[in-house]
Design a protein around this motif. Structure first.
Motif, PDB file in Angstrom:
ATOM      1  N   LEU A   1       0.842  -1.204   0.000  1.00 35.93           N
ATOM      2  CA  LEU A   1       0.000   0.000   0.000  1.00 35.93           C
ATOM      3  C   LEU A   1       0.872   1.246   0.000  1.00 35.93           C
ATOM      4  O   LEU A   1       1.871   1.314   0.725  1.00 35.93           O
ATOM      5  CB  LEU A   1      -0.912  -0.002   1.223  1.00 35.93           C
ATOM      6  N   PRO A   2       0.507   2.263  -0.773  1.00 42.06           N
ATOM      7  CA  PRO A   2       1.343   3.465  -0.850  1.00 42.06           C
ATOM      8  C   PRO A   2       1.355   4.266   0.448  1.00 42.06           C
ATOM      9  O   PRO A   2       2.349   4.896   0.784  1.00 42.06           O
ATOM     10  CB  PRO A   2       0.718   4.264  -2.003  1.00 42.06           C
ATOM     11  N   ASN A   3       0.251   4.276   1.170  1.00 43.48           N
ATOM     12  CA  ASN A   3       0.173   5.014   2.431  1.00 43.48           C
ATOM     13  C   ASN A   3      -0.545   4.131   3.445  1.00 43.48           C
ATOM     14  O   ASN A   3      -1.714   4.327   3.763  1.00 43.48           O
ATOM     15  CB  ASN A   3      -0.558   6.342   2.254  1.00 43.48           C
ATOM     16  N   ARG A   4       0.205   3.143   3.912  1.00 41.71           N
ATOM     17  CA  ARG A   4      -0.405   2.090   4.717  1.00 41.71           C
ATOM     18  C   ARG A   4      -1.006   2.614   6.007  1.00 41.71           C
ATOM     19  O   ARG A   4      -2.076   2.161   6.426  1.00 41.71           O
ATOM     20  CB  ARG A   4       0.634   1.013   5.023  1.00 41.71           C
ATOM     21  N   ALA A   5      -0.355   3.559   6.662  1.00 41.32           N
ATOM     22  CA  ALA A   5      -0.869   4.055   7.941  1.00 41.32           C
ATOM     23  C   ALA A   5      -2.222   4.733   7.770  1.00 41.32           C
ATOM     24  O   ALA A   5      -3.150   4.500   8.550  1.00 41.32           O
ATOM     25  CB  ALA A   5       0.141   5.017   8.564  1.00 41.32           C
ATOM     26  N   VAL A   6      -2.346   5.580   6.749  1.00 35.10           N
ATOM     27  CA  VAL A   6      -3.612   6.283   6.513  1.00 35.10           C
ATOM     28  C   VAL A   6      -4.717   5.284   6.179  1.00 35.10           C
ATOM     29  O   VAL A   6      -5.841   5.384   6.691  1.00 35.10           O
ATOM     30  CB  VAL A   6      -3.438   7.318   5.391  1.00 35.10           C
ATOM     31  N   THR A   7      -4.424   4.310   5.329  1.00 37.54           N
ATOM     32  CA  THR A   7      -5.419   3.311   4.957  1.00 37.54           C
ATOM     33  C   THR A   7      -5.816   2.454   6.157  1.00 37.54           C
ATOM     34  O   THR A   7      -6.990   2.101   6.322  1.00 37.54           O
ATOM     35  CB  THR A   7      -4.870   2.415   3.834  1.00 37.54           C
ATOM     36  N   THR A   8      -4.852   2.140   6.994  1.00 41.18           N
ATOM     37  CA  THR A   8      -5.141   1.347   8.189  1.00 41.18           C
ATOM     38  C   THR A   8      -6.057   2.109   9.146  1.00 41.18           C
ATOM     39  O   THR A   8      -7.020   1.546   9.695  1.00 41.18           O
ATOM     40  CB  THR A   8      -3.836   0.976   8.907  1.00 41.18           C
ATOM     41  N   LEU A   9      -5.780   3.376   9.344  1.00 41.52           N
ATOM     42  CA  LEU A   9      -6.626   4.175  10.230  1.00 41.52           C
ATOM     43  C   LEU A   9      -8.029   4.345   9.657  1.00 41.52           C
ATOM     44  O   LEU A   9      -9.012   4.407  10.409  1.00 41.52           O
ATOM     45  CB  LEU A   9      -5.979   5.538  10.471  1.00 41.52           C
ATOM     46  N   ALA A  10      -8.148   4.407   8.331  1.00 39.51           N
ATOM     47  CA  ALA A  10      -9.473   4.480   7.716  1.00 39.51           C
ATOM     48  C   ALA A  10     -10.259   3.200   7.981  1.00 39.51           C
ATOM     49  O   ALA A  10     -11.482   3.245   8.233  1.00 39.51           O
ATOM     50  CB  ALA A  10      -9.339   4.723   6.212  1.00 39.51           C
ATOM     51  N   GLN A  11      -9.579   2.061   7.958  1.00 40.06           N
ATOM     52  CA  GLN A  11     -10.255   0.805   8.264  1.00 40.06           C
ATOM     53  C   GLN A  11     -10.650   0.740   9.735  1.00 40.06           C
ATOM     54  O   GLN A  11     -11.711   0.220  10.081  1.00 40.06           O
ATOM     55  CB  GLN A  11      -9.342  -0.376   7.912  1.00 40.06           C
ATOM     56  N   ALA A  12      -9.814   1.285  10.610  1.00 45.05           N
ATOM     57  CA  ALA A  12     -10.183   1.360  12.027  1.00 45.05           C
ATOM     58  C   ALA A  12     -11.403   2.254  12.218  1.00 45.05           C
ATOM     59  O   ALA A  12     -12.272   1.970  13.056  1.00 45.05           O
ATOM     60  CB  ALA A  12      -9.004   1.880  12.845  1.00 45.05           C
ATOM     61  N   ASP A  13     -11.479   3.343  11.452  1.00 48.73           N
ATOM     62  CA  ASP A  13     -12.658   4.210  11.511  1.00 48.73           C
ATOM     63  C   ASP A  13     -13.909   3.463  11.063  1.00 48.73           C
ATOM     64  O   ASP A  13     -15.005   3.678  11.611  1.00 48.73           O
ATOM     65  CB  ASP A  13     -12.455   5.443  10.633  1.00 48.73           C
ATOM     66  N   ALA A  14     -13.761   2.589  10.063  1.00 53.29           N
ATOM     67  CA  ALA A  14     -14.907   1.801   9.600  1.00 53.29           C
ATOM     68  C   ALA A  14     -15.427   0.890  10.709  1.00 53.29           C
ATOM     69  O   ALA A  14     -16.645   0.713  10.869  1.00 53.29           O
ATOM     70  CB  ALA A  14     -14.518   0.987   8.367  1.00 53.29           C
ATOM     71  N   ILE A  15     -14.518   0.327  11.500  1.00 53.85           N
ATOM     72  CA  ILE A  15     -14.941  -0.498  12.635  1.00 53.85           C
ATOM     73  C   ILE A  15     -15.682   0.349  13.661  1.00 53.85           C
ATOM     74  O   ILE A  15     -16.733  -0.053  14.180  1.00 53.85           O
ATOM     75  CB  ILE A  15     -13.731  -1.194  13.275  1.00 53.85           C
ATOM     76  N   ALA A  16     -15.138   1.520  13.964  1.00 54.06           N
ATOM     77  CA  ALA A  16     -15.782   2.397  14.947  1.00 54.06           C
ATOM     78  C   ALA A  16     -17.178   2.809  14.484  1.00 54.06           C
ATOM     79  O   ALA A  16     -18.130   2.834  15.292  1.00 54.06           O
ATOM     80  CB  ALA A  16     -14.911   3.630  15.183  1.00 54.06           C
ATOM     81  N   GLN A  17     -17.335   3.117  13.207  1.00 54.19           N
ATOM     82  CA  GLN A  17     -18.649   3.486  12.688  1.00 54.19           C
ATOM     83  C   GLN A  17     -19.618   2.310  12.743  1.00 54.19           C
ATOM     84  O   GLN A  17     -20.808   2.477  13.062  1.00 54.19           O
ATOM     85  CB  GLN A  17     -18.503   3.995  11.258  1.00 54.19           C
ATOM     86  N   PHE A  18     -19.114   1.120  12.461  1.00 59.47           N
ATOM     87  CA  PHE A  18     -19.968  -0.065  12.541  1.00 59.47           C
ATOM     88  C   PHE A  18     -20.429  -0.305  13.972  1.00 59.47           C
ATOM     89  O   PHE A  18     -21.596  -0.645  14.217  1.00 59.47           O
ATOM     90  CB  PHE A  18     -19.215  -1.283  12.010  1.00 59.47           C
ATOM     91  N   LEU A  19     -19.539  -0.102  14.935  1.00 53.98           N
ATOM     92  CA  LEU A  19     -19.919  -0.268  16.343  1.00 53.98           C
ATOM     93  C   LEU A  19     -20.955   0.773  16.761  1.00 53.98           C
ATOM     94  O   LEU A  19     -21.864   0.468  17.543  1.00 53.98           O
ATOM     95  CB  LEU A  19     -18.674  -0.160  17.227  1.00 53.98           C
ATOM     96  N   ASP A  20     -20.823   1.992  16.251  1.00 50.85           N
ATOM     97  CA  ASP A  20     -21.827   3.026  16.550  1.00 50.85           C
ATOM     98  C   ASP A  20     -23.191   2.615  16.003  1.00 50.85           C
ATOM     99  O   ASP A  20     -24.228   2.827  16.655  1.00 50.85           O
ATOM    100  CB  ASP A  20     -21.403   4.357  15.945  1.00 50.85           C
ATOM    101  N   THR A  21     -23.207   2.034  14.812  1.00 45.68           N
ATOM    102  CA  THR A  21     -24.469   1.578  14.235  1.00 45.68           C
ATOM    103  C   THR A  21     -25.083   0.462  15.070  1.00 45.68           C
ATOM    104  O   THR A  21     -26.295   0.458  15.341  1.00 45.68           O
ATOM    105  CB  THR A  21     -24.244   1.087  12.796  1.00 45.68           C
ATOM    106  N   LEU A  22     -24.252  -0.471  15.503  1.00 48.76           N
ATOM    107  CA  LEU A  22     -24.754  -1.573  16.326  1.00 48.76           C
ATOM    108  C   LEU A  22     -25.313  -1.076  17.650  1.00 48.76           C
ATOM    109  O   LEU A  22     -26.323  -1.590  18.138  1.00 48.76           O
ATOM    110  CB  LEU A  22     -23.634  -2.590  16.580  1.00 48.76           C
ATOM    111  N   SER A  23     -24.637  -0.097  18.256  1.00 52.89           N
ATOM    112  CA  SER A  23     -25.089   0.387  19.561  1.00 52.89           C
ATOM    113  C   SER A  23     -26.484   0.993  19.484  1.00 52.89           C
ATOM    114  O   SER A  23     -27.206   1.018  20.492  1.00 52.89           O
ATOM    115  CB  SER A  23     -24.095   1.419  20.109  1.00 52.89           C
ATOM    116  N   GLY A  24     -26.873   1.479  18.310  1.00 54.09           N
ATOM    117  CA  GLY A  24     -28.221   2.006  18.154  1.00 54.09           C
ATOM    118  C   GLY A  24     -29.251   0.931  17.869  1.00 54.09           C
ATOM    119  O   GLY A  24     -30.457   1.193  17.933  1.00 54.09           O
TER     120      GLY A  24
END
Length: 370
Positions: free
Chosen positions: A144-167
């Motif tokens: 990946l050209p910018n692995r750290a940024v892409t990794t953090l974006a995937q972590a954000d996807a997990i956080a958003q999914f957890l927010d959806t589940l909590s509702g």
């Protein structure tokens, strides 16, 4: 002879036994086949949430075919035949016999909303596991050209999914998972990582002024305990405003007991005597490596939660959020290290009249209080 409850008649001995959600799906479909109007009570459930493809196709067909008249449905199988015809293009293995099996395994049609929640909960578990696997794959993909940024974006996807589940799932007491975590290796250092740490220590020794702006780097970011201890030696010398060079670092290391582990003084001095480049560059490299390592750890722990069927959905939410907090703290330091230095705005020269007028009243009052 026990009758098969699978719409596909392949009788393979090596297939694993059905999981509990399989029976929840059968019971829900059986309840809806008996009383199609209970579909109005099933909200938020989609065909893609079923673990069995044929079950999902059958549920989608139920949503597609117009509901029958309740009185006619008791004696006329027309709606059942229409549902089967609508589902078979997506699931050819379905047949009328399996629909009768579904009806037989559901003696409590009034429990249909509960069965639907079970299916949603299991789908949430499987989706969270998929998110964790993607996070791990991203953090370890060196192409990946910018692995750290892409990794953090995937972590954000997990956080958003957890927010959806909590509702979607109400919280309840005792929400912390008790899953045993997989054992992590005590040290995961490559030769490349060790070289970068050595270069950082040597460059920081040659240019200690840079350490004042590198508070975002912590000893835990190093893969080698000796290197982490030497970093503490350097930061302590800078904090005390003492001279920094290989000899002073050696003296500080001696006071911290670092020479007691078969490490010669000459070896330690050689380690911090070959600077290359800038300390900030090597520090950012170390911190990014620590960020990606932490992301892998987070993915492993969340996957362990999701793979443990003893955890409820809310336990998955709470445990995963706590795990993500570790990555968030490291992320904040990494963003601080990569943020551009704000330009300094030059102060406008004071006019001669202002100079003769003396300090402003507020400054004069402050001096009077001293």
């Amino acid at each position: 002879m026990t009758r098969s409850t699978d719409p596909y008649e392949d009788d393979l001995d090596d297939l694993p036994p059905p999981r509990p959600v399989h029976y929840a799906e059968q019971s829900l479909l059986g309840a809806l086949l008996l009383d199609p109007h209970r579909l109005d009570d099933i909200r938020g459930l989609g065909a893609e949430q079923f673990s069995n493809h044929a079950h999902g196709a059958l549920f989608k067909a139920m949503r597609t075919v117009p509901l029958p008249d309740p009185e006619d449905h008791r004696s006329d199988p027309a709606w059942l035949n229409a549902v089967l015809a609508a589902a078979r293009p997506q699931a050819p293995g379905l047949n009328a016999s399996y629909l009768h099996t579904l009806v037989q395994v559901c003696p409590w049609p009034q429990h249909a909303p509960t069965y639907a929640r079970m299916i949603q909960s299991d789908h949430a578990r499987r989706t969270l596991l998929t998110h964790a696997q993607r996070l791990n794959q991203t953090a370890t993909d060196s192409t990946l050209p910018n692995r750290a940024v892409t990794t953090l974006a995937q972590a954000d996807a997990i956080a958003q999914f957890l927010d959806t589940l909590s509702g979607q799932f109400a919280p309840h007491p005792g929400s912390l998972p008790r899953t045993a975590m997989p054992t992590q290796p005590t040290a995961r250092s490559s030769e490349e990582a060790l070289d970068e740490e050595r270069l950082l220590l040597a460059t920081a020794t040659a240019h200690p002024a840079a350490l004042k702006d590198m508070r975002w780097l912590q000893p835990d970011d190093f893969t080698q305990p000796l290197h982490a201890a030497l970093w503490q030696c350097l930061t302590s010398l800078v904090h005390r405003a003492e001279p920094v060079d290989p000899v002073t670092v050696l003296w500080e290391a001696q006071h911290r007991g670092l020479l007691a582990d078969n490490l010669a003084a000459s070896e330690l001095m050689a380690l911090v005597s070959t600077p290359v480049g800038s300390a900030e560059y090597w520090g950012e490299r170390l911190l990014q490596r620590a960020l990606l390592t932490c992301a892998c750890d987070v993915a492993t722990r969340i996957a362990a939660y999701a793979e443990d069927p003893a955890n409820t959905t809310h336990q998955l939410i709470t445990g995963s959020r706590r795990v993500l907090a570790d990555l968030t703290a490291l992320r904040t330091r990494w963003q601080r290290s990569t943020a551009p230095t704000p330009p300094t705005t030059p102060r406008a020269p004071r006019s001669p009249a202002a100079s003769r007028a003396g300090p402003p009243p507020r400054a004069t009052a402050a001096r009077a209080l001293r």
